[in-house]
Motif scaffolding. Structure first.
Motif, PDB file in Angstrom:
ATOM      1  N   ALA A 101      56.930  23.793  28.077  1.00 15.29           N
ATOM      2  CA  ALA A 101      55.766  24.384  28.586  1.00 15.29           C
ATOM      3  C   ALA A 101      55.625  25.948  28.732  1.00 15.29           C
ATOM      4  CB  ALA A 101      55.748  24.135  29.851  1.00 15.29           C
ATOM      5  N   THR A 102      56.585  26.546  28.526  1.00 12.10           N
ATOM      6  CA  THR A 102      57.053  27.836  28.356  1.00 12.10           C
ATOM      7  C   THR A 102      56.828  28.693  27.359  1.00 12.10           C
ATOM      8  OG1 THR A 102      59.244  27.592  30.591  1.00 12.10           O
ATOM      9  CG2 THR A 102      58.993  29.814  29.856  1.00 12.10           C
ATOM     10  N   HIS A 103      57.221  27.907  26.018  1.00 15.03           N
ATOM     11  CA  HIS A 103      56.836  29.415  25.490  1.00 15.03           C
ATOM     12  C   HIS A 103      55.929  28.416  24.881  1.00 15.03           C
ATOM     13  CE1 HIS A 103      61.356  27.786  23.506  1.00 15.03           C
ATOM     14  NE2 HIS A 103      61.348  28.744  24.821  1.00 15.03           N
ATOM     15  N   ASN A 148      45.119  25.799  31.556  1.00 16.64           N
ATOM     16  CA  ASN A 148      43.957  24.204  30.681  1.00 16.64           C
ATOM     17  C   ASN A 148      44.799  23.433  30.119  1.00 16.64           C
ATOM     18  OD1 ASN A 148      43.020  24.165  33.544  1.00 16.64           O
ATOM     19  ND2 ASN A 148      41.643  26.142  32.874  1.00 16.64           N
ATOM     20  N   ALA A 149      44.975  24.133  29.062  1.00 16.96           N
ATOM     21  CA  ALA A 149      45.154  23.767  27.839  1.00 16.96           C
ATOM     22  C   ALA A 149      46.549  22.455  28.155  1.00 16.96           C
ATOM     23  CB  ALA A 149      45.412  24.034  26.617  1.00 16.96           C
ATOM     24  N   VAL A 150      47.794  23.633  28.645  1.00 12.25           N
ATOM     25  CA  VAL A 150      49.155  23.600  28.626  1.00 12.25           C
ATOM     26  C   VAL A 150      49.319  22.310  29.790  1.00 12.25           C
ATOM     27  CG1 VAL A 150      51.274  24.119  29.902  1.00 12.25           C
ATOM     28  CG2 VAL A 150      50.009  25.396  28.417  1.00 12.25           C
ATOM     29  N   LYS A 151      48.271  22.131  30.925  1.00 14.99           N
ATOM     30  CA  LYS A 151      47.912  21.074  31.939  1.00 14.99           C
ATOM     31  C   LYS A 151      47.651  19.965  31.193  1.00 14.99           C
ATOM     32  CE  LYS A 151      44.521  19.816  35.531  1.00 14.99           C
ATOM     33  NZ  LYS A 151      44.191  19.265  34.571  1.00 14.99           N
ATOM     34  N   ASP A 152      46.447  20.035  30.141  1.00 15.92           N
ATOM     35  CA  ASP A 152      46.469  18.568  29.912  1.00 15.92           C
ATOM     36  C   ASP A 152      46.910  17.997  28.752  1.00 15.92           C
ATOM     37  OD1 ASP A 152      43.760  18.667  30.960  1.00 15.92           O
ATOM     38  OD2 ASP A 152      42.664  19.992  29.117  1.00 15.92           O
ATOM     39  N   LEU A 153      48.315  18.958  28.228  1.00 17.64           N
ATOM     40  CA  LEU A 153      49.645  18.248  26.842  1.00 17.64           C
ATOM     41  C   LEU A 153      49.709  17.611  27.960  1.00 17.64           C
ATOM     42  CD1 LEU A 153      49.074  21.716  24.689  1.00 17.64           C
ATOM     43  CD2 LEU A 153      49.026  19.561  24.340  1.00 17.64           C
ATOM     44  N   THR A 203      51.215  23.168  37.042  1.00 20.86           N
ATOM     45  CA  THR A 203      51.120  23.861  35.663  1.00 20.86           C
ATOM     46  C   THR A 203      51.731  25.057  35.914  1.00 20.86           C
ATOM     47  OG1 THR A 203      49.882  22.467  34.744  1.00 20.86           O
ATOM     48  CG2 THR A 203      50.860  24.377  33.308  1.00 20.86           C
ATOM     49  N   GLN A 204      51.531  25.268  37.109  1.00 18.39           N
ATOM     50  CA  GLN A 204      51.301  27.447  37.089  1.00 18.39           C
ATOM     51  C   GLN A 204      52.657  27.840  37.539  1.00 18.39           C
ATOM     52  OE1 GLN A 204      48.139  27.148  40.383  1.00 18.39           O
ATOM     53  NE2 GLN A 204      46.869  28.611  39.060  1.00 18.39           N
ATOM     54  N   VAL A 205      53.432  27.004  37.406  1.00 19.71           N
ATOM     55  CA  VAL A 205      54.856  27.601  38.070  1.00 19.71           C
ATOM     56  C   VAL A 205      55.841  27.668  36.581  1.00 19.71           C
ATOM     57  CG1 VAL A 205      55.952  24.938  37.095  1.00 19.71           C
ATOM     58  CG2 VAL A 205      56.858  26.423  38.853  1.00 19.71           C
ATOM     59  N   TYR A 206      54.706  27.381  35.760  1.00 18.81           N
ATOM     60  CA  TYR A 206      55.172  28.245  34.731  1.00 18.81           C
ATOM     61  C   TYR A 206      54.630  29.477  33.636  1.00 18.81           C
ATOM     62  CZ  TYR A 206      56.498  22.958  33.500  1.00 18.81           C
ATOM     63  OH  TYR A 206      57.441  21.485  34.168  1.00 18.81           O
ATOM     64  N   THR A 207      54.288  29.590  34.972  1.00 14.58           N
ATOM     65  CA  THR A 207      53.474  31.255  34.626  1.00 14.58           C
ATOM     66  C   THR A 207      53.966  31.893  34.884  1.00 14.58           C
ATOM     67  OG1 THR A 207      52.369  31.008  36.551  1.00 14.58           O
ATOM     68  CG2 THR A 207      51.405  30.286  34.163  1.00 14.58           C
ATOM     69  N   HIS A 208      55.639  31.589  35.615  1.00 10.09           N
ATOM     70  CA  HIS A 208      56.673  32.209  36.520  1.00 10.09           C
ATOM     71  C   HIS A 208      58.088  32.813  35.683  1.00 10.09           C
ATOM     72  CE1 HIS A 208      55.253  31.898  40.496  1.00 10.09           C
ATOM     73  NE2 HIS A 208      54.689  30.314  40.523  1.00 10.09           N
ATOM     74  N   ASN A 209      58.025  32.834  34.876  1.00  4.16           N
ATOM     75  CA  ASN A 209      58.418  32.230  33.664  1.00  4.16           C
ATOM     76  C   ASN A 209      58.122  33.294  32.824  1.00  4.16           C
ATOM     77  OD1 ASN A 209      61.222  30.807  34.306  1.00  4.16           O
ATOM     78  ND2 ASN A 209      60.146  28.943  33.337  1.00  4.16           N
ATOM     79  N   THR A 210      56.998  33.024  32.440  1.00  5.83           N
ATOM     80  CA  THR A 210      56.156  34.092  31.525  1.00  5.83           C
ATOM     81  C   THR A 210      55.988  35.702  32.593  1.00  5.83           C
ATOM     82  OG1 THR A 210      54.867  32.777  30.443  1.00  5.83           O
ATOM     83  CG2 THR A 210      54.179  34.572  30.572  1.00  5.83           C
TER      84      THR A 210
END
Length: 294
Positions: free
Chosen positions: A247-249, A258-263, A272-279
């Motif tokens: 997800a992070t990559h 939204n695409a990552v959420k669906d995947l 899914t938004q928790v991964y945006t913090h790493n970004t």
């Protein structure tokens, strides 16, 4: 009442077996506590004060805030069910507050690390070696959960259409595209699979043990830890770490949230938004390093 709630989870909500077991255990622990402390034999008779006493007891036992909050979430779901079924008229959990928990960003592997982990030379050419390689690649290149990988069957793979069908939480089906690289390695794995056992039938499980039996969680954990131990310094070396990395990559490369959420098969964007913090942390680091006024 507990049995009715568990039946609701299993047959109506189609909750995973792991979650159902956890809910039952939580409710039975709560019932044991109120029975011993207040002589209450039915959770439906509890008030806010008895449930609060149980939460305080859990804290005093030294349970982490995350664990206590999970048990509190079980209570809330249970009493919501009782309210909806008109078994009780008032929800005794409405005043109970969740404990504060420190925010932790999901750990993930750097791209250079995952490249080393997936190097062909790391794995033996035997069935076991190629199966282990497939476990590592599939978890990272599709982002599937451990339970989804162990349940996967050969019929779920469609190499011609470059996709795999996954049955996620609550029996929700989703389609995940697979890369050319993964397709090639699936074919290589299929070859050693058939050499070791027999010609593949669609109903056979994709990942199996050395004895040809369905894989199980601890087996996948052992495989992942074995190869991550060679290259990764992360404190958590688990199958879920590869899902976090997937997800992070994707988000680091500009993938749509939204695409990552669906995947990933998430029910809502919040998960899914928790991964945006790493970004964001990565962007901050670049900013501080490169901006002349940072």
């Amino acid at each position: 009442m507990i049995d009715s709630f568990i039946n609701y989870l299993e047959y109506e909500k189609r909750t995973s077996n792991h979650t159902v077991l956890a809910y039952r255990k939580d409710l039975e622990q709560a019932l044991d506590f109120v029975s011993l402390s207040f002589s209450i034999k039915d959770l439906g008779e509890c008030s806010h004060s008895e449930l609060r006493a149980w939460i305080i007891d859990l804290v005093e036992q030294g349970l982490s805030p995350t664990t206590v909050n999970r048990k509190l979430a079980t209570l809330r779901s249970f009493y919501k069910f009782l309210m909806r079924s008109k078994i009780i008229q008032k929800d005794p959990t409405y005043k109970l507050k969740s404990l504060k928990t420190p925010k932790k960003l999901p750990e993930f592997l750097q791209e250079s690390t995952i490249e080393s982990v997936l190097e062909e030379e790391v794995y033996e050419s035997t069935f076991e070696g190629q199966r282990d390689r497939m476990v590592m690649e599939f978890l990272y290149l599709t982002g599937v959960r451990l339970s989804e990988l162990t349940a996967l069957k050969w019929r779920d793979l469609n190499l011609h259409e470059e996709r795999v069908k996954v049955m996620g939480k609550r029996q929700k089906e989703r389609i995940i595209p697979i890369t050319m690289r993964l397709q090639r390695n699936i074919l290589s794995y299929k070859k050693v699979f058939e050499e070791r056992f027999s010609k593949i039938e669609g109903n056979e499980y994709f990942i199996i043990s050395n004895k040809g039996e369905k894989s199980y969680p601890m087996m996948i954990y052992r495989i992942v830890r074995q190869y991550l131990d060679l290259f990764a310094q992360n404190t958590k070396r688990s199958p879920h770490l590869l899902r976090h990395t997937f997800a992070t990559h994707l988000l680091n490369k500009g993938a749509d949230l939204n695409a990552v959420k669906d995947l990933l098969g998430h029910a809502n964007l919040a998960a899914t938004q928790v991964y945006t913090h790493n970004t964001i942390e990565k962007l901050k680091a670049v900013f501080e390093q490169a901006h002349p006024k940072a």
